[in-house]
Design a protein around this motif. Structure first.
Motif, short mmCIF file in Angstrom:
data_model
loop_
_atom_site.label_atom_id
_atom_site.label_comp_id
_atom_site.label_asym_id
_atom_site.label_seq_id
_atom_site.Cartn_x
_atom_site.Cartn_y
_atom_site.Cartn_z
N LEU A 155 0.82 -1.20 0.00
CA LEU A 155 0.00 0.00 0.00
C LEU A 155 0.86 1.26 0.00
O LEU A 155 0.55 2.24 -0.69
N ARG A 170 0.84 4.16 -2.83
CA ARG A 170 0.70 5.57 -2.48
C ARG A 170 1.82 6.39 -3.13
O ARG A 170 1.56 7.43 -3.77
N ILE A 203 -6.96 -1.91 2.25
CA ILE A 203 -7.19 -0.71 3.05
C ILE A 203 -8.10 -1.03 4.24
O ILE A 203 -7.85 -0.59 5.38
N ARG A 227 -7.35 -0.61 8.24
CA ARG A 227 -8.19 0.13 9.19
C ARG A 227 -8.57 -0.75 10.38
O ARG A 227 -8.59 -0.29 11.53
N VAL A 267 -0.72 6.23 4.46
CA VAL A 267 -1.51 5.51 3.46
C VAL A 267 -2.98 5.90 3.58
O VAL A 267 -3.64 6.21 2.57
N LEU A 268 -3.53 5.86 4.79
CA LEU A 268 -4.94 6.18 4.96
C LEU A 268 -5.22 7.64 4.66
O LEU A 268 -6.27 7.97 4.11
N TRP A 284 -5.42 7.78 0.91
CA TRP A 284 -6.63 7.11 0.41
C TRP A 284 -7.88 7.94 0.71
O TRP A 284 -8.75 8.11 -0.15
#
Length: 327
Positions: free
Chosen positions: A248, A252, A270, A274, A315-316, A319
């Motif tokens: 991931l 990114r 993803i 989480r 990453v989050l 996203w």
């Protein structure tokens, strides 16, 4: 910069190698601020400590891939050693040692003059024979300003029919592996970031990405079952090993370089990322590859990890910023 997020504060209360990335990737600090923090990697903390372990000829532990005097029994009993030149260079790249600093320039020049691969005696910056090793050599070389285009061309020609790579190709493997493919992809991405890449290198990166995306980063193409449950565990340092957070973070970085939107096929990975967040907002370290190291840079398996948390949060953040994904 004013921050009240306790996780951000925890990350900042750390080594310069983590702080500068938090400043750049999570706080959008001005370039001059995070670059000033990154410059400390050479003289403070883990970066300076690793540089202090360097041999006079520019290598680490007296070898390119293996420490001098290495006994194969150690690998069997304690795990693969990680103290030689290739893994030390990769760690300095992860720390963010400024490739323009005098120390970095001297290091890569000395390595070019002194280091030879144990496999066949090749000069270090000409690469070895294994795709994983050459992928990391490309990443390190491109980052530190070495012309690694011959290795790039070689790897582009070593793709398997499914679009990826496998270090066992030389032994007859016809199917790509997740680990070999991510190592090569990271190298090709660093090469493209440093030089712009070539049509051939960009095409190789595209097919390698498709190999992972078609499998949702961790599933078998034929059955849909997880190819390896360990891919869902978060490692650090990864060394040559694969997990979905490493993938991931690669996607990114790739999207930031190219301006492309995230591929929806990343979504399952993803959601797993989480789901693994702890109540305090951090992520734990599931494990580190066993074997000899210069020093530890995490607090231990099963404990909150600044490195894993940094990667997960950026990453989050990337996203979640995509309206087409989150509409």
């Amino acid at each position: 910069m004013i921050q009240s997020d306790p996780v951000i504060e925890w990350l900042l209360d750390s080594d310069p190698s983590i702080r500068w990335q938090v400043m750049r990737d999570l706080l959008d600090a001005p370039d001059r601020e995070w670059m000033a923090e990154r410059a400390k990697v050479e003289t403070e903390g883990w970066g300076a400590r690793l540089l202090s372990c360097q041999d006079e000829d520019g290598q680490w532990a007296g070898g390119a891939f293996l420490p001098a005097g290495f006994d194969a029994l150690e690998w069997k009993e304690r795990g693969q050693p990680w103290t030689a030149t290739t893994f030390s260079l990769s760690q300095l790249r992860e720390f963010g040692l400024d490739p323009a600093c005098g120390c970095a320039r001297r290091t890569v020049e000395l390595i070019g003059a002194s280091a030879r691969w144990e496999e066949g005696g090749q000069p270090y910056w000409e690469g070895e024979v294994e795709e994983c090793i050459n992928g990391r050599t490309i990443a390190d070389g491109a980052y530190f300003g070495i012309d690694v285009s011959p290795i790039v061309d070689r790897l582009a020609g070593e793709r398997l029919d499914d679009g990826g790579w496998n270090c066992e190709r030389i032994n007859g493997s016809v199917r790509s592996s997740f680990a070999s493919t991510i190592n090569v992809l990271e190298g090709l991405l660093e090469y493209e970031r440093s030089t712009g890449g070539t049509h051939r290198s960009q095409e190789a990166r595209r097919t390698g990405e498709e190999f992972l995306l078609a499998r949702n980063l961790f599933r078998r193409l034929g059955t849909g079952e997880p190819a390896d449950e360990r891919f869902l565990h978060f490692l650090h340092p990864n060394r040559w090993r694969y997990d979905i957070l490493r993938a991931l973070d690669y996607f990114r970085s790739s999207a930031i370089l190219t301006g492309n939107n995230p591929d929806p096929r990343l979504g399952e990975a993803i959601e797993h990322l989480r789901s693994r967040r702890l109540r305090d907002g951090s992520w734990q370290l599931d494990g580190s590859p066993a074997g000899r190291v210069w020093f530890e840079i995490d607090d231990g398996q099963g404990k909150p990890s600044r490195w894993v948390t940094l990667r997960a949060m950026r990453v989050l953040r990337w996203w979640n910023a995509q309206p087409s994904i989150n509409a």
